[in-house]
Design a protein around this motif. Structure first.
Motif, PDB file in Angstrom:
ATOM      1  N   ARG A  18      13.695 -13.529   4.176  1.00 49.06           N
ATOM      2  CA  ARG A  18      13.976 -12.387   3.324  1.00 49.06           C
ATOM      3  C   ARG A  18      15.468 -12.105   3.193  1.00 49.06           C
ATOM      4  O   ARG A  18      15.906 -11.475   2.238  1.00 49.06           O
ATOM      5  CB  ARG A  18      13.275 -11.136   3.884  1.00 49.06           C
ATOM      6  N   PHE A  40       7.920   0.608  13.304  1.00 42.52           N
ATOM      7  CA  PHE A  40       6.901   1.006  12.319  1.00 42.52           C
ATOM      8  C   PHE A  40       5.474   0.716  12.780  1.00 42.52           C
ATOM      9  O   PHE A  40       4.532   1.204  12.172  1.00 42.52           O
ATOM     10  CB  PHE A  40       7.147   0.273  10.990  1.00 42.52           C
ATOM     11  N   PRO A  74       7.550   5.807   0.723  1.00 41.13           N
ATOM     12  CA  PRO A  74       6.277   5.189   0.305  1.00 41.13           C
ATOM     13  C   PRO A  74       5.071   6.100   0.511  1.00 41.13           C
ATOM     14  O   PRO A  74       4.080   5.965  -0.198  1.00 41.13           O
ATOM     15  CB  PRO A  74       6.186   3.931   1.176  1.00 41.13           C
ATOM     16  N   PHE A 119      -1.208   6.077  -6.626  1.00 43.60           N
ATOM     17  CA  PHE A 119      -2.632   5.761  -6.456  1.00 43.60           C
ATOM     18  C   PHE A 119      -3.511   6.992  -6.694  1.00 43.60           C
ATOM     19  O   PHE A 119      -4.652   6.866  -7.133  1.00 43.60           O
ATOM     20  CB  PHE A 119      -2.891   5.174  -5.063  1.00 43.60           C
ATOM     21  N   LEU A 141       6.225 -10.375  -4.943  1.00 46.81           N
ATOM     22  CA  LEU A 141       7.178 -10.314  -3.835  1.00 46.81           C
ATOM     23  C   LEU A 141       7.952 -11.618  -3.822  1.00 46.81           C
ATOM     24  O   LEU A 141       7.430 -12.655  -4.224  1.00 46.81           O
ATOM     25  CB  LEU A 141       6.429 -10.161  -2.510  1.00 46.81           C
ATOM     26  N   PRO A 192      -2.363  -5.761  -2.214  1.00 44.49           N
ATOM     27  CA  PRO A 192      -1.508  -4.811  -2.941  1.00 44.49           C
ATOM     28  C   PRO A 192      -0.316  -4.352  -2.106  1.00 44.49           C
ATOM     29  O   PRO A 192       0.664  -3.843  -2.642  1.00 44.49           O
ATOM     30  CB  PRO A 192      -2.448  -3.637  -3.232  1.00 44.49           C
ATOM     31  N   GLY A 194       1.131  -6.449   0.335  1.00 44.96           N
ATOM     32  CA  GLY A 194       1.571  -7.663   1.009  1.00 44.96           C
ATOM     33  C   GLY A 194       0.431  -8.287   1.795  1.00 44.96           C
ATOM     34  O   GLY A 194      -0.661  -7.729   1.891  1.00 44.96           O
ATOM     35  N   HIS A 227       6.039  -9.335   7.264  1.00 40.17           N
ATOM     36  CA  HIS A 227       6.540  -8.198   6.481  1.00 40.17           C
ATOM     37  C   HIS A 227       5.444  -7.360   5.847  1.00 40.17           C
ATOM     38  O   HIS A 227       5.742  -6.430   5.111  1.00 40.17           O
ATOM     39  CB  HIS A 227       7.494  -8.703   5.388  1.00 40.17           C
ATOM     40  N   ARG A 228       4.180  -7.693   6.112  1.00 39.57           N
ATOM     41  CA  ARG A 228       3.112  -6.888   5.486  1.00 39.57           C
ATOM     42  C   ARG A 228       3.358  -5.405   5.769  1.00 39.57           C
ATOM     43  O   ARG A 228       3.844  -5.029   6.829  1.00 39.57           O
ATOM     44  CB  ARG A 228       1.745  -7.286   6.030  1.00 39.57           C
ATOM     45  N   PRO A 262       3.317  -1.827   6.956  1.00 36.77           N
ATOM     46  CA  PRO A 262       2.704  -1.143   8.103  1.00 36.77           C
ATOM     47  C   PRO A 262       2.041   0.172   7.696  1.00 36.77           C
ATOM     48  O   PRO A 262       1.446   0.845   8.532  1.00 36.77           O
ATOM     49  CB  PRO A 262       3.900  -0.880   9.022  1.00 36.77           C
ATOM     50  N   ILE A 310      -2.268   4.110   6.453  1.00 46.15           N
ATOM     51  CA  ILE A 310      -1.907   5.451   5.972  1.00 46.15           C
ATOM     52  C   ILE A 310      -2.308   5.593   4.504  1.00 46.15           C
ATOM     53  O   ILE A 310      -2.915   6.584   4.093  1.00 46.15           O
ATOM     54  CB  ILE A 310      -0.390   5.684   6.148  1.00 46.15           C
TER      55      ILE A 310
HETATM   56  C1  HEM Z   1       6.418  -3.037   3.032  1.00 44.35           C
HETATM   57  C2  HEM Z   1       3.528  -1.771  -0.626  1.00 44.35           C
HETATM   58  C3  HEM Z   1       2.836   2.545   1.411  1.00 44.35           C
HETATM   59  C4  HEM Z   1       6.052   1.438   4.835  1.00 44.35           C
HETATM   60  C5  HEM Z   1       5.630  -3.062   1.920  1.00 44.35           C
HETATM   61  C6  HEM Z   1       5.481  -4.208   1.066  1.00 44.35           C
HETATM   62  C7  HEM Z   1       4.686  -3.852   0.046  1.00 44.35           C
HETATM   63  C8  HEM Z   1       4.305  -2.494   0.246  1.00 44.35           C
HETATM   64  C9  HEM Z   1       4.252  -4.727  -1.122  1.00 44.35           C
HETATM   65  C10 HEM Z   1       6.229  -5.515   1.232  1.00 44.35           C
HETATM   66  C11 HEM Z   1       5.458  -6.584   1.920  1.00 44.35           C
HETATM   67  C12 HEM Z   1       6.338  -7.813   2.038  1.00 44.35           C
HETATM   68  O1  HEM Z   1       7.555  -7.733   1.878  1.00 44.35           O
HETATM   69  O2  HEM Z   1       5.802  -8.882   2.302  1.00 44.35           O
HETATM   70  C13 HEM Z   1       3.162  -0.459  -0.421  1.00 44.35           C
HETATM   71  C14 HEM Z   1       2.391   0.322  -1.356  1.00 44.35           C
HETATM   72  C15 HEM Z   1       2.200   1.529  -0.788  1.00 44.35           C
HETATM   73  C16 HEM Z   1       2.853   1.517   0.509  1.00 44.35           C
HETATM   74  C17 HEM Z   1       1.884  -0.161  -2.706  1.00 44.35           C
HETATM   75  C18 HEM Z   1       1.459   2.701  -1.356  1.00 44.35           C
HETATM   76  C19 HEM Z   1       2.108   3.644  -1.924  1.00 44.35           C
HETATM   77  C20 HEM Z   1       3.560   2.569   2.583  1.00 44.35           C
HETATM   78  C21 HEM Z   1       3.539   3.641   3.522  1.00 44.35           C
HETATM   79  C22 HEM Z   1       4.455   3.329   4.491  1.00 44.35           C
HETATM   80  C23 HEM Z   1       5.050   2.053   4.142  1.00 44.35           C
HETATM   81  C24 HEM Z   1       2.626   4.851   3.419  1.00 44.35           C
HETATM   82  C25 HEM Z   1       4.842   4.082   5.718  1.00 44.35           C
HETATM   83  C26 HEM Z   1       4.410   5.272   6.040  1.00 44.35           C
HETATM   84  C27 HEM Z   1       6.482   0.158   4.591  1.00 44.35           C
HETATM   85  C28 HEM Z   1       7.515  -0.526   5.372  1.00 44.35           C
HETATM   86  C29 HEM Z   1       7.605  -1.827   4.865  1.00 44.35           C
HETATM   87  C30 HEM Z   1       6.639  -1.902   3.780  1.00 44.35           C
HETATM   88  C31 HEM Z   1       8.321   0.069   6.515  1.00 44.35           C
HETATM   89  C32 HEM Z   1       8.518  -2.950   5.331  1.00 44.35           C
HETATM   90  C33 HEM Z   1       7.769  -3.888   6.271  1.00 44.35           C
HETATM   91  C34 HEM Z   1       8.562  -5.094   6.707  1.00 44.35           C
HETATM   92  O3  HEM Z   1       9.484  -5.519   5.996  1.00 44.35           O
HETATM   93  O4  HEM Z   1       8.226  -5.639   7.766  1.00 44.35           O
HETATM   94  N1  HEM Z   1       4.883  -2.030   1.409  1.00 44.35           N
HETATM   95  N2  HEM Z   1       3.426   0.298   0.675  1.00 44.35           N
HETATM   96  N3  HEM Z   1       4.470   1.627   2.985  1.00 44.35           N
HETATM   97  N4  HEM Z   1       5.986  -0.703   3.646  1.00 44.35           N
HETATM   98 FE1  HEM Z   1       4.622  -0.235   2.264  1.00 44.35          FE
END
Ligand code: HEM
Length: 415
Positions: free
Chosen positions: A64, A97, A241, A248, A291, A349, A351, A359-360, A362, A366
């Motif tokens: 990444r 996280f 996020p 949604f 992605l 949706p 990851g 990186h999925r 976390p 929630i």
């Molecule tokens: C990463 C989608 C909600 C925290 C991601 C990724 C996607 C995503 C596509 C990237 C996966 C990748 O890079 O391979 C979504 C969608 C959400 C959502 C559509 C709904 C609105 C949340 C919530 C949180 C959150 C509620 C925390 C409370 C994170 C974090 C990462 C992440 C910290 C980075 C993970 C990493 O790089 O290891 N999210 N997310 N996301 N999301 Fe979400």
């Protein structure tokens, strides 16, 4: 001639113009299971399917670091965010996280969000009509601040929610939406950076074990605390996020309007159906288009070569609408999730792969937990849907129902 110098026409502009349809259209035109293209000057290979997910999330294949363009960092994720790290540095930061995956924490957040929703609904009724997307954003921002231990005056909740939404809304454009996103990020990083400083100096107390407390005390792989700006970036990576679940919520309301037969099982608290409905909302409606990461070395995928440094693209929207995985993918059919178990790397949706090691997202637990709770409340709430433009343009990224879903005559659920 190698791939790096092959005169492929750069597809960056069509990508911006076609939005969600761009990769699926290319896939349809392609002869094999992959699409070779160019994005922002780099050769790119786009993949989809559970096996492609595992290939993409293997750190021996895809990194990444330096894969995310500056305009996306400056709006959506923040510079130095967990999204940009690899290897030991990523695992150390990701540990911050992983507690978000614990069912007890998810339940705590759901309680705060539903309390904020229940507080808000009577006022929606008194106002005659409201735009659900905006109101859901305020409810979610309020709930996540309370849960994360981050102070937020009720009077500031709507403006703070607008900033969180702006950061997501403006990452994929070059116009005024993008400028709004940059300004929103600067404002929020400033606010939260000051809060981190105050917590560390003892001026403000972070509730023990709260997200605010964890971020202020976290040490990275090098043993150092996060600097104030990076700590603010990671606080925003929870608050932003969670607020974005408003997309949604608006989509769920759209689905209930379009296919009202789903209202009764949700309103009755049918838990398996509610879970299935939530998954179908996340699968069916367009949010994350794709992605990207960079090839660590020369790679081959199904016989196609991608040179070291080339872009590997996981076609998220395309996979969530892949006929071979989902049969009749453009039908909104929650019960598909009750008919067979869905594998980890099929529904992506947020990851794919394992959130603990890759990186999925976390925040998937929630997202699902909050959406289940709010979908039930929506289904039980009385309201009408006045004449409005509910179309969801596929050339806008991220998209949403044009009107934001206007609801009128709102009356809370009885009982
Ligand atoms: C990463 C989608 C909600 C925290 C991601 C990724 C996607 C995503 C596509 C990237 C996966 C990748 O890079 O391979 C979504 C969608 C959400 C959502 C559509 C709904 C609105 C949340 C919530 C949180 C959150 C509620 C925390 C409370 C994170 C974090 C990462 C992440 C910290 C980075 C993970 C990493 O790089 O290891 N999210 N997310 N996301 N999301 Fe979400």
């Amino acid at each position: 001639m190698d791939v790096l110098s092959r005169p492929l026409i750069d597809r960056t502009l069509p990508l911006l113009a076609e939005g969600y349809a761009w990769l699926p259209n290319r896939m349809r035109d392609a002869t094999g299971p992959v699409v070779r293209t160019r994005i922002m000057g780099r050769p790119a290979l786009a993949l989809r399917g559970p096996e492609a997910v595992r290939f993409f999330y293997d750190e021996e294949n895809v990194h990444r670091h330096r894969a995310i363009p500056e305009p996306v960092l400056a709006t959506l994720f923040g510079h130095e965010a967990v999204h940009t790290l690899d290897g030991a540095a990523h695992r150390a930061r990701k540990s911050l996280f992983l507690p978000l995956l614990e069912p007890g924490r998810v339940a705590g957040l759901v309680d705060h969000v539903t309390a904020a929703w229940d507080e808000a609904v009577p006022a929606w009724g008194r106002r005659g009509s409201v735009v659900l997307f905006d109101e859901a954003g305020t409810v979610l921002a309020t709930g996540v601040h309370r849960w994360a231990g981050i102070p937020l005056d009720d009077a500031d909740a709507a403006a703070t929610a607008r900033d969180m939404i702006a950061m997501v809304d403006g990452f994929a454009t070059a116009g005024p939406r993008h400028l709004r996103a940059r300004r929103a990020r600067a404002r929020q990083e400033d606010r939260l950076g000051r809060l981190v400083r105050d917590v560390r100096s003892g001026e403000v107390t972070a509730p023990a074990g709260s997200v605010l407390d964890l971020v202020c005390r976290h040490r990275d792989a090098d043993g150092e605390q996060l600097d104030e700006k990076t700590a603010a970036v990671e606080l925003l990576n929870v608050v932003r996020p969670t607020t974005a679940v408003a997309w949604f919520v608006a989509f769920a309301a759209h689905a209930l309007h379009r296919w009202p037969e789903h209202r009764a099982p949700l309103a009755d608290g049918d838990l398996p159906f509610t879970a299935a409905f939530t998954h179908e909302v996340r699968r069916f409606y367009p949010f994350v288009p794709f992605l990207g990461g960079l090839a660590v070395r020369d790679l081959y995928w199904r016989g196609e070569w991608i040179p070291a440094g080339g872009l590997v693209v996981l076609d998220v929207y395309g996979q969530n609408h892949d006929e071979s995985l989902w049969g009749d993918p453009y039908a909104f059919r929650p019960r598909r999730f009750l008919e067979r178990p869905v594998e980890r790397d099929e529904l992506i949706p947020q990851g794919g792969g394992d959130p603990a090691t890759g990186h999925r997202c976390p925040g998937e637990g929630i997202t699902v937990g909050v959406l289940e709770a709010l979908a039930g409340r929506l289904a039980r709430m009385e309201y009408s849907v006045p004449e409005q433009n509910l179309t969801i343009p596929l050339n806008r990224v991220p998209t949403r129902p044009h009107s934001g879903v206007l609801l009128a005559g709102i009356r809370p659920a009885a009982g």
